[in-house]
Design a protein around this motif. Structure first.
Motif, PDB file in Angstrom:
ATOM      1  N   PHE A  48       0.644  -1.222  -0.106  1.00 36.02           N
ATOM      2  CA  PHE A  48       0.105   0.110   0.030  1.00 36.02           C
ATOM      3  C   PHE A  48       0.877   1.216  -0.070  1.00 36.02           C
ATOM      4  CE2 PHE A  48      -4.578  -1.264   1.446  1.00 36.02           C
ATOM      5  CZ  PHE A  48      -4.826  -2.047   0.268  1.00 36.02           C
ATOM      6  N   SER A  49       2.211   1.150   0.237  1.00 38.25           N
ATOM      7  CA  SER A  49       3.009   2.351   0.027  1.00 38.25           C
ATOM      8  C   SER A  49       4.175   2.253  -1.014  1.00 38.25           C
ATOM      9  CB  SER A  49       3.750   2.525   1.396  1.00 38.25           C
ATOM     10  OG  SER A  49       4.632   1.429   1.479  1.00 38.25           O
ATOM     11  N   GLY A  50       3.671   1.230  -1.864  1.00 39.39           N
ATOM     12  CA  GLY A  50       4.542   0.854  -3.174  1.00 39.39           C
ATOM     13  C   GLY A  50       5.971   0.457  -2.758  1.00 39.39           C
ATOM     14  N   TYR A  51       5.962  -0.143  -1.659  1.00 36.77           N
ATOM     15  CA  TYR A  51       7.025  -0.866  -1.017  1.00 36.77           C
ATOM     16  C   TYR A  51       8.434   0.313  -0.748  1.00 36.77           C
ATOM     17  CZ  TYR A  51       4.864  -5.336  -2.033  1.00 36.77           C
ATOM     18  OH  TYR A  51       4.035  -6.349  -2.156  1.00 36.77           O
ATOM     19  N   ASP A  52       7.819   1.446  -0.542  1.00 34.90           N
ATOM     20  CA  ASP A  52       8.775   2.636  -0.408  1.00 34.90           C
ATOM     21  C   ASP A  52       7.961   3.394   1.016  1.00 34.90           C
ATOM     22  OD1 ASP A  52      10.437   4.593  -0.214  1.00 34.90           O
ATOM     23  OD2 ASP A  52       9.548   5.865  -2.008  1.00 34.90           O
ATOM     24  N   PRO A  53       8.255   2.793   2.183  1.00 34.74           N
ATOM     25  CA  PRO A  53       7.498   3.479   3.182  1.00 34.74           C
ATOM     26  C   PRO A  53       8.002   4.895   3.691  1.00 34.74           C
ATOM     27  CG  PRO A  53       8.864   1.574   4.085  1.00 34.74           C
ATOM     28  CD  PRO A  53       8.947   1.481   2.488  1.00 34.74           C
ATOM     29  N   ILE A  54       9.182   4.958   3.653  1.00 38.45           N
ATOM     30  CA  ILE A  54      10.029   6.440   3.803  1.00 38.45           C
ATOM     31  C   ILE A  54       9.244   7.308   2.751  1.00 38.45           C
ATOM     32  CG2 ILE A  54      12.003   7.722   4.042  1.00 38.45           C
ATOM     33  CD1 ILE A  54      11.630   5.712   6.173  1.00 38.45           C
ATOM     34  N   GLY A  55       9.355   7.108   1.425  1.00 34.97           N
ATOM     35  CA  GLY A  55       8.919   7.902   0.633  1.00 34.97           C
ATOM     36  C   GLY A  55       7.195   8.378   0.818  1.00 34.97           C
ATOM     37  N   ALA A  56       6.584   7.427   1.275  1.00 33.57           N
ATOM     38  CA  ALA A  56       5.289   7.272   1.432  1.00 33.57           C
ATOM     39  C   ALA A  56       5.115   8.165   2.695  1.00 33.57           C
ATOM     40  CB  ALA A  56       4.295   5.972   1.891  1.00 33.57           C
ATOM     41  N   ARG A  94     -17.411   2.608   3.539  1.00 33.63           N
ATOM     42  CA  ARG A  94     -16.994   3.835   2.829  1.00 33.63           C
ATOM     43  C   ARG A  94     -15.317   3.107   2.763  1.00 33.63           C
ATOM     44  NH1 ARG A  94     -20.960   5.699   2.641  1.00 33.63           N
ATOM     45  NH2 ARG A  94     -21.542   7.861   3.088  1.00 33.63           N
ATOM     46  N   THR A  95     -15.213   2.493   1.569  1.00 27.82           N
ATOM     47  CA  THR A  95     -13.828   2.125   1.120  1.00 27.82           C
ATOM     48  C   THR A  95     -12.854   3.126   0.621  1.00 27.82           C
ATOM     49  OG1 THR A  95     -14.840   1.493  -1.188  1.00 27.82           O
ATOM     50  CG2 THR A  95     -14.950  -0.104   0.289  1.00 27.82           C
ATOM     51  N   GLU A  96     -12.334   3.833   1.648  1.00 31.35           N
ATOM     52  CA  GLU A  96     -11.538   5.119   1.427  1.00 31.35           C
ATOM     53  C   GLU A  96     -10.858   5.305   2.623  1.00 31.35           C
ATOM     54  OE1 GLU A  96     -14.543   7.958   0.289  1.00 31.35           O
ATOM     55  OE2 GLU A  96     -14.780   8.619   2.508  1.00 31.35           O
ATOM     56  N   GLY A  97      -9.892   6.151   2.508  1.00 35.70           N
ATOM     57  CA  GLY A  97      -8.739   6.438   3.497  1.00 35.70           C
ATOM     58  C   GLY A  97      -8.323   7.838   3.270  1.00 35.70           C
ATOM     59  N   LEU A  98      -8.237   8.696   4.488  1.00 34.91           N
ATOM     60  CA  LEU A  98      -7.622  10.052   4.517  1.00 34.91           C
ATOM     61  C   LEU A  98      -6.069   9.945   4.218  1.00 34.91           C
ATOM     62  CD1 LEU A  98      -8.375  12.889   4.356  1.00 34.91           C
ATOM     63  CD2 LEU A  98      -8.143  13.130   6.876  1.00 34.91           C
ATOM     64  N   PHE A  99      -5.524  10.344   3.083  1.00 35.05           N
ATOM     65  CA  PHE A  99      -4.162  10.142   2.908  1.00 35.05           C
ATOM     66  C   PHE A  99      -3.294  10.743   3.941  1.00 35.05           C
ATOM     67  CE2 PHE A  99      -0.014  11.265   0.895  1.00 35.05           C
ATOM     68  CZ  PHE A  99       0.125  10.073   0.362  1.00 35.05           C
ATOM     69  N   SER A 100      -3.596  11.643   4.425  1.00 30.83           N
ATOM     70  CA  SER A 100      -2.766  12.561   5.392  1.00 30.83           C
ATOM     71  C   SER A 100      -2.745  11.898   6.785  1.00 30.83           C
ATOM     72  CB  SER A 100      -3.310  14.049   5.488  1.00 30.83           C
ATOM     73  OG  SER A 100      -4.499  14.135   6.277  1.00 30.83           O
ATOM     74  N   ARG A 101      -3.677  11.006   7.006  1.00 34.34           N
ATOM     75  CA  ARG A 101      -3.384  10.313   8.560  1.00 34.34           C
ATOM     76  C   ARG A 101      -3.082   8.939   8.233  1.00 34.34           C
ATOM     77  NH1 ARG A 101      -4.627  15.127   9.366  1.00 34.34           N
ATOM     78  NH2 ARG A 101      -5.821  15.652  11.219  1.00 34.34           N
ATOM     79  N   GLN A 102      -2.201   8.609   7.232  1.00 37.01           N
ATOM     80  CA  GLN A 102      -1.743   7.127   7.119  1.00 37.01           C
ATOM     81  C   GLN A 102      -0.323   6.927   7.716  1.00 37.01           C
ATOM     82  OE1 GLN A 102      -1.863   6.227   2.811  1.00 37.01           O
ATOM     83  NE2 GLN A 102      -3.925   6.078   2.811  1.00 37.01           N
ATOM     84  N   ALA A 103       0.337   7.906   8.284  1.00 38.82           N
ATOM     85  CA  ALA A 103       1.435   7.675   8.837  1.00 38.82           C
ATOM     86  C   ALA A 103       1.396   6.496   9.857  1.00 38.82           C
ATOM     87  CB  ALA A 103       2.160   8.971   9.243  1.00 38.82           C
ATOM     88  N   SER A 104       0.515   6.699  10.560  1.00 36.90           N
ATOM     89  CA  SER A 104       0.382   5.829  11.970  1.00 36.90           C
ATOM     90  C   SER A 104       0.460   4.355  11.590  1.00 36.90           C
ATOM     91  CB  SER A 104      -0.804   6.267  12.697  1.00 36.90           C
ATOM     92  OG  SER A 104      -1.095   5.348  14.031  1.00 36.90           O
ATOM     93  N   ALA A 105      -0.392   4.106  10.421  1.00 38.74           N
ATOM     94  CA  ALA A 105      -0.561   2.650   9.881  1.00 38.74           C
ATOM     95  C   ALA A 105       0.732   2.200   9.201  1.00 38.74           C
ATOM     96  CB  ALA A 105      -1.705   2.548   8.918  1.00 38.74           C
ATOM     97  N   ILE A 106       1.372   3.111   8.824  1.00 35.98           N
ATOM     98  CA  ILE A 106       2.810   2.844   7.855  1.00 35.98           C
ATOM     99  C   ILE A 106       3.741   2.167   9.071  1.00 35.98           C
ATOM    100  CG2 ILE A 106       4.853   3.627   6.780  1.00 35.98           C
ATOM    101  CD1 ILE A 106       2.849   5.415   4.959  1.00 35.98           C
ATOM    102  N   GLY A 107       3.682   2.869  10.332  1.00 33.58           N
ATOM    103  CA  GLY A 107       4.730   2.446  11.374  1.00 33.58           C
ATOM    104  C   GLY A 107       4.258   1.643  12.410  1.00 33.58           C
ATOM    105  N   TRP A 108       2.978   1.112  12.273  1.00 43.81           N
ATOM    106  CA  TRP A 108       2.283   0.118  13.042  1.00 43.81           C
ATOM    107  C   TRP A 108       2.604  -1.372  12.609  1.00 43.81           C
ATOM    108  CZ3 TRP A 108      -2.237  -2.866  13.112  1.00 43.81           C
ATOM    109  CH2 TRP A 108      -2.931  -3.107  14.035  1.00 43.81           C
ATOM    110  N   ASP A 109       2.327  -2.347  13.604  1.00 40.00           N
ATOM    111  CA  ASP A 109       2.587  -3.735  13.687  1.00 40.00           C
ATOM    112  C   ASP A 109       1.484  -4.467  14.371  1.00 40.00           C
ATOM    113  OD1 ASP A 109       3.050  -6.413  13.027  1.00 40.00           O
ATOM    114  OD2 ASP A 109       5.110  -6.357  13.444  1.00 40.00           O
ATOM    115  N   ALA A 110       0.292  -5.153  13.795  1.00 42.21           N
ATOM    116  CA  ALA A 110      -0.497  -5.714  14.649  1.00 42.21           C
ATOM    117  C   ALA A 110      -0.110  -6.688  15.702  1.00 42.21           C
ATOM    118  CB  ALA A 110      -1.742  -6.094  13.688  1.00 42.21           C
TER     119      ALA A 110
END
Length: 308
Positions: free
Chosen positions: A148-156, A214-230
């Motif tokens: 979901f970050s194009g395998y580029d989490p830092i760029g995302a 709503r199959t959508e997500g606010l892009f500006s609030r995705q940082a938390s998910a990129i750094g999270w691990d269930a």
């Protein structure tokens, strides 16, 4: 079914309580929190499929809309933040333990898709959860960190930071649409990947479409998910009984992979891996045969660990 408002951090969560047949408010019942998928709502598979089925077996089941989504409160809308998602489960339990007909020491949780990952994560730190079930569960943090970050989490993360600054300065919010507008649009786009095409067939047709989905997500609030691990610290903290259900037709969202990983890593002494052979991620949302496979294991699992 009862519609209730659950107090969360600074807003209410909208929730539906499914009651067992012959419900008697003077009795106490085991309870299960049902957690919806990413981009979903309480009226979809978490409520109308698994919530209903478990209530029919004698459990009080509560399905709720996540913070910032569905009929629940919270701003900005369409935020998919794993930290809030896991905390929502604890707020729902706070509500359950005030109900005289709920046995506070017999509460479990079940989650579908991303809700499965959130349920597992919540069970690691909220010890009021006595049993956890995951149906085609996905570790959303792993998904965001990878494809979901194009395998580029830092760029995302750089892009998210730039967009959040722009929105703070008054620019228009950027909302990511997870799916095409219809199965026909998916065909026009040449979208053939299993999970994405089946997600479109579920969410964009009468089969699964609901007003609050709503199959959508606010892009500006995705940082938390990129750094999270269930699954972080599952080897130590995930000790509650665990039932993991997956289909063996793997897709891009990685539920099969995640299911096998958490089954291996969990510290739980009582854990079960159920593989619905010949079925996919979205088959386990609502298709009778794979759902029956899941419930044939989940129902006795919860009865064993939460009581009849």
């Amino acid at each position: 079914m009862k519609h209730v408002a659950v107090k969360a951090l600074a807003w209410d969560l909208a929730a539906d309580i499914y009651l067992p047949p012959g419900f008697d408010e003077s009795r106490t019942y085991p309870a299960i929190v049902s957690v919806h998928p990413i981009g979903s709502c309480k009226e979809q598979t978490a409520g109308n499929v698994y919530g209903t089925a478990l209530a029919d077996e004698g459990f009080v089941v509560i399905a709720f809309d996540a913070s910032f989504q569905g009929a629940s409160g919270g701003e900005p809308r369409s935020t998919e933040d794993p930290v809030f998602r896991a905390q929502d489960i604890s707020y729902v339990i706070d509500h359950l333990v005030t109900l005289p007909y709920v046995a506070a020491d017999r509460i479990g949780v079940i989650g579908v898709c991303g809700g499965g990952g959130y349920s597992i994560n919540a069970a690691m730190t909220d010890r009021r959860i006595k049993a956890v079930g995951s149906v085609t569960g996905v570790n959303f943090g792993r998904l965001m960190h990878e494809s979901f970050s194009g395998y580029d989490p830092i760029g995302a993360l750089d892009a998210v930071a730039e967009q959040r600054t722009a929105e703070a300065r008054g620019e228009e919010r950027r909302v990511t649409q997870y799916l095409p507008a219809s199965p026909e649009a998916a065909k026009e786009q040449g979208l053939t990947e299993l999970d994405l095409s089946e997600a479109t067939a579920y969410y964009r047709t009468e089969r699964g479409e609901k007003p609050n989905g709503r199959t959508e997500g606010l892009f500006s609030r995705q940082a938390s998910a990129i750094g999270w691990d269930a699954f972080h610290r599952a080897e130590v903290l995930l000790t509650r009984p665990l039932c993991v259900v997956v289909g063996d037709k793997p897709g891009a969202f990685g539920a099969y992979r995640d299911g096998l990983e958490i089954y291996r890593r969990a510290a739980s002494q009582d854990k079960e891996l159920v593989v619905a052979e010949g079925f996919s991620h979205y088959d386990l949302y609502d298709q009778p045969e794979p759902v029956k496979i899941a419930l044939d294991h989940l129902i006795p699992f919860y009865k064993k660990h939460l009581g009849p």
